[in-house]
Design a protein around this motif. Structure first.
Motif, PDB file in Angstrom:
ATOM      1  N   ASP A 175     -31.422  -9.519  23.005  1.00  0.00           N
ATOM      2  CA  ASP A 175     -30.280  -9.873  23.816  1.00  0.00           C
ATOM      3  C   ASP A 175     -29.393  -8.293  23.885  1.00  0.00           C
ATOM      4  O   ASP A 175     -28.759  -7.909  24.843  1.00  0.00           O
ATOM      5  CB  ASP A 175     -29.372 -10.757  23.485  1.00  0.00           C
ATOM      6  N   ALA A 176     -29.012  -7.893  22.489  1.00  0.00           N
ATOM      7  CA  ALA A 176     -28.036  -6.717  22.268  1.00  0.00           C
ATOM      8  C   ALA A 176     -28.963  -5.522  22.747  1.00  0.00           C
ATOM      9  O   ALA A 176     -28.163  -4.780  23.476  1.00  0.00           O
ATOM     10  CB  ALA A 176     -27.831  -6.779  20.864  1.00  0.00           C
ATOM     11  N   ASP A 350     -40.608   1.337  14.745  1.00  0.00           N
ATOM     12  CA  ASP A 350     -39.899   2.572  14.403  1.00  0.00           C
ATOM     13  C   ASP A 350     -38.712   3.051  15.300  1.00  0.00           C
ATOM     14  O   ASP A 350     -37.521   3.181  15.217  1.00  0.00           O
ATOM     15  CB  ASP A 350     -40.468   3.737  13.950  1.00  0.00           C
ATOM     16  N   GLY A 351     -39.037   2.956  16.602  1.00  0.00           N
ATOM     17  CA  GLY A 351     -38.426   3.259  17.806  1.00  0.00           C
ATOM     18  C   GLY A 351     -37.310   2.290  17.873  1.00  0.00           C
ATOM     19  O   GLY A 351     -36.326   2.477  18.330  1.00  0.00           O
ATOM     20  N   LEU A 352     -37.833   1.019  17.743  1.00  0.00           N
ATOM     21  CA  LEU A 352     -37.030  -0.065  17.797  1.00  0.00           C
ATOM     22  C   LEU A 352     -35.701  -0.126  16.758  1.00  0.00           C
ATOM     23  O   LEU A 352     -34.543  -0.345  16.988  1.00  0.00           O
ATOM     24  CB  LEU A 352     -37.645  -1.311  18.009  1.00  0.00           C
ATOM     25  N   VAL A 353     -36.291   0.458  15.429  1.00  0.00           N
ATOM     26  CA  VAL A 353     -35.064   0.330  14.565  1.00  0.00           C
ATOM     27  C   VAL A 353     -34.143   1.113  14.995  1.00  0.00           C
ATOM     28  O   VAL A 353     -32.747   1.183  14.667  1.00  0.00           O
ATOM     29  CB  VAL A 353     -35.787   0.608  13.022  1.00  0.00           C
ATOM     30  N   LEU A 354     -34.487   2.501  15.521  1.00  0.00           N
ATOM     31  CA  LEU A 354     -33.448   3.728  15.553  1.00  0.00           C
ATOM     32  C   LEU A 354     -32.838   3.337  16.956  1.00  0.00           C
ATOM     33  O   LEU A 354     -31.708   3.682  17.161  1.00  0.00           O
ATOM     34  CB  LEU A 354     -34.191   5.019  15.818  1.00  0.00           C
ATOM     35  N   TYR A 355     -33.537   2.675  17.839  1.00  0.00           N
ATOM     36  CA  TYR A 355     -32.737   2.080  19.127  1.00  0.00           C
ATOM     37  C   TYR A 355     -31.599   1.037  18.526  1.00  0.00           C
ATOM     38  O   TYR A 355     -30.390   1.117  19.307  1.00  0.00           O
ATOM     39  CB  TYR A 355     -33.559   1.470  19.828  1.00  0.00           C
ATOM     40  N   GLU A 356     -31.887   0.246  17.564  1.00  0.00           N
ATOM     41  CA  GLU A 356     -30.903  -0.768  17.086  1.00  0.00           C
ATOM     42  C   GLU A 356     -29.615   0.136  16.407  1.00  0.00           C
ATOM     43  O   GLU A 356     -28.578  -0.237  16.486  1.00  0.00           O
ATOM     44  CB  GLU A 356     -31.654  -1.530  16.131  1.00  0.00           C
ATOM     45  N   MET A 358     -28.668   2.925  17.109  1.00  0.00           N
ATOM     46  CA  MET A 358     -27.860   3.630  18.274  1.00  0.00           C
ATOM     47  C   MET A 358     -26.751   2.514  18.935  1.00  0.00           C
ATOM     48  O   MET A 358     -25.584   2.701  18.999  1.00  0.00           O
ATOM     49  CB  MET A 358     -28.511   4.262  19.277  1.00  0.00           C
ATOM     50  N   THR A 359     -27.698   1.369  18.972  1.00  0.00           N
ATOM     51  CA  THR A 359     -26.897   0.309  19.732  1.00  0.00           C
ATOM     52  C   THR A 359     -25.705  -0.267  18.878  1.00  0.00           C
ATOM     53  O   THR A 359     -24.731  -0.562  19.287  1.00  0.00           O
ATOM     54  CB  THR A 359     -27.708  -0.913  20.159  1.00  0.00           C
ATOM     55  N   GLU A 360     -26.129  -0.544  17.667  1.00  0.00           N
ATOM     56  CA  GLU A 360     -25.133  -1.254  16.914  1.00  0.00           C
ATOM     57  C   GLU A 360     -23.723  -0.141  16.503  1.00  0.00           C
ATOM     58  O   GLU A 360     -22.706  -0.617  16.302  1.00  0.00           O
ATOM     59  CB  GLU A 360     -25.622  -1.522  15.498  1.00  0.00           C
ATOM     60  N   THR A 361     -24.142   1.376  16.294  1.00  0.00           N
ATOM     61  CA  THR A 361     -22.905   2.051  16.011  1.00  0.00           C
ATOM     62  C   THR A 361     -22.319   2.704  17.144  1.00  0.00           C
ATOM     63  O   THR A 361     -21.201   3.527  17.033  1.00  0.00           O
ATOM     64  CB  THR A 361     -23.487   3.368  15.282  1.00  0.00           C
ATOM     65  N   GLY A 362     -22.890   2.493  18.518  1.00  0.00           N
ATOM     66  CA  GLY A 362     -22.579   3.041  19.665  1.00  0.00           C
ATOM     67  C   GLY A 362     -22.482   4.627  19.631  1.00  0.00           C
ATOM     68  O   GLY A 362     -21.846   5.279  20.371  1.00  0.00           O
ATOM     69  N   LYS A 363     -23.463   5.180  18.815  1.00  0.00           N
ATOM     70  CA  LYS A 363     -23.785   6.308  18.674  1.00  0.00           C
ATOM     71  C   LYS A 363     -25.031   7.213  19.468  1.00  0.00           C
ATOM     72  O   LYS A 363     -26.000   6.301  19.264  1.00  0.00           O
ATOM     73  CB  LYS A 363     -23.480   6.996  17.162  1.00  0.00           C
ATOM     74  N   THR A 364     -24.954   8.212  19.778  1.00  0.00           N
ATOM     75  CA  THR A 364     -26.022   8.610  20.452  1.00  0.00           C
ATOM     76  C   THR A 364     -27.153   9.326  19.360  1.00  0.00           C
ATOM     77  O   THR A 364     -26.393   9.479  18.212  1.00  0.00           O
ATOM     78  CB  THR A 364     -25.835   9.966  21.669  1.00  0.00           C
TER      79      THR A 364
END
Length: 467
Positions: A175-176, A350-356, A358-364
């Protein structure tokens, strides 16, 4: 019939389709595997599947029929699958082994045979050697059909893609992720990851997510030079903030930041350690292949994390992950595994871990890379693959191992390591390494410098010196 000895390389047996990778030779490997399994197991079970390569189904069914004919139960995947799907399937279905018909990132003319262990990762070097020793010179290919073995109860069809997708949904908050401010582009390189991202992240912008066994003539390896269509799209589309790419069997990863700049495996390993240790408070040691940047050691020192360096081949890292508590295990080629998942490379995970991250920190991704550089310093890595004859390749490696090179142009070195290939620690703070590929007639030159210009110059000087 005269048959050549079949050798398993760094990751499985690979050969050119219709030249050495034939139905007959696949049957030989399957017979060796069956004999090995039956030595230690009463009623062994094997999970079998294939990726998107030419004739994958034919080769997978050949292996399945030989295994069944020898009394091994087969759980056969319907449709193409990724390597991580097979590894997860072996673990979840309590099978003794897995087979993936794939040549991973190799050119389209190749196919291959990978063995997976009961632990949900590559079979151990010891088990692979034992199977290899039992591959017969001659084999009788059963005439019975797949349906015949299905009726006999020796074969069952399974849906590994559904199993994998259901499992991944328990690991991330989709969802996030689907509301993430960072729109994702994904390039499957015509490989086996193509359906998964469609199902999990329906808003992602997709590239090469159709079934094309010839890969448009392009080796499906997630390197910058092979992903320019996605790179240019990200650079020219402001709403695209991250690009994910996976190889032919979806176990390797490549990434792009919001500028369309390639983020290589060294940076990905560093990002994963940084996120899992600092942000998620997870612990464990780090295991890296010999060709990975020494900046990983620098980061591990910063966080007081133990690090172990292995020979090249993910099977060595997987073995450590099975026996010890490992936070991140990774290779320069983009094969990376993380704690909380199976001890297997998995580009999508691995890609989803790093997407998470980005999404959690709001950083690019670019901002997160800067956090990493604040700890380890800026660096630029490049690799050059020279297609040279085997005799030339072996002569260069032999010379390097005999300390036959004093310097490479203006680049001098202060120490040499020879865990796997020959690694030169340069006086400029960078490094350079020579290694023969374990699966192709290729000599690899790896280099790291302080800028792109310097790194490319190191590669050029090395090439001049060795050729």
């Amino acid at each position: 019939m005269v048959t050549d000895k079949i050798k398993f390389g760094t990751d499985g047996w690979r050969a050119i389709i219709a030249q050495d990778f034939t139905v007959y030779n696949v049957a030989r490997v399957a017979k060796g595997q069956a004999d090995w399994l039956l030595k230690d197991h009463k009623n062994p079970t094997v999970v079998v599947g294939h990726d998107c390569r030419f004739a994958g189904e034919l080769f997978a069914e050949t292996a399945a029929r030989v295994l069944c004919a020898n009394g091994v139960k087969v759980l056969l995947s319907k449709g193409f699958i990724s390597t991580p799907m097979i590894s997860l399937g072996v673990l979840k279905l309590n099978a003794q082994q897995g087979v993936v018909i794939t040549a991973s990132h190799n050119p389209p003319s190749y196919n291959g045979y990978k063995l997976k262990g009961a632990h949900g990762g590559p079979s151990s070097p010891k088990d692979i050697a034992a199977v290899e020793a039992l591959i017969p010179e001659e084999v009788t290919i059963p005439t019975e059909s797949i349906e015949y073995y299905k009726e006999k109860g020796l074969l069952e069809y399974i849906n590994l893609e559904d199993m994998y997708v259901d499992y991944i949904k328990t690991k991330f908050d989709f969802d996030a992720l689907n509301k993430s401010p960072f729109k994702m582009a994904y390039d499957a390189m015509f490989g086996a990851g193509q359906n998964v991202i469609k199902r999990l992240l329906p808003n992602a912008v997709l590239f090469h997510c159709d079934n094309n066994p010839g890969f448009h003539g392009q080796a499906p390896e997630p390197l910058d030079k092979n992903l320019q269509e996605m790179a240019k799209a990200i650079a020219s589309t402001p709403e695209l903030k991250v690009g994910l790419a996976t190889d032919g069997d979806a176990d390797r990863i490549g990434l792009y930041d919001e500028d369309g700049k390639f983020v290589d495996a060294h940076n990905i390993i560093l990002l994963l350690i940084h996120y899992l240790f600092k942000y998620k408070k997870m612990t464990g040691k780090v295991a890296i292949a010999f060709s990975v940047t020494d900046r990983v050691k620098k980061m591990c020192e910063h966080y007081n994390i133990p690090v172990e360096v292995t020979a090249i081949g993910f099977k060595y890292i997987s073995e450590i992950m099975v026996n010890e508590d490992v936070l991140v295990g990774g290779e320069e080629s983009g094969g990376i595994a993380v704690k909380g998942h199976i001890p297997e490379r998995d580009g999508i995970y691995d890609g989803l871990v790093l997407y998470e991250f980005m999404t959690e920190t709001g950083k690019t991704l670019k901002e997160l890379c800067e956090e990493v550089y604040a700890i380890v310093g800026h660096f630029v890595y490049e690799r050059n693959d020279l297609h040279v004859e085997n005799s030339k390749k072996e002569a260069i490696i032999a010379k390097a191992q005999a300390n036959g090179y004093a310097k490479f142009g203006k680049y001098t070195f202060n120490r040499i390591e020879t865990i796997d290939g020959v690694k030169y620690h340069l006086d400029n703070g960078g490094w350079m390494m020579l290694r023969a590929s374990g699966t192709e007639p290729v000599l690899r030159i790896y280099a790291e410098g302080n800028s792109k210009e310097e790194t490319l110059d190191i590669l050029e000087e090395v090439k001049k010196e060795i050729l």
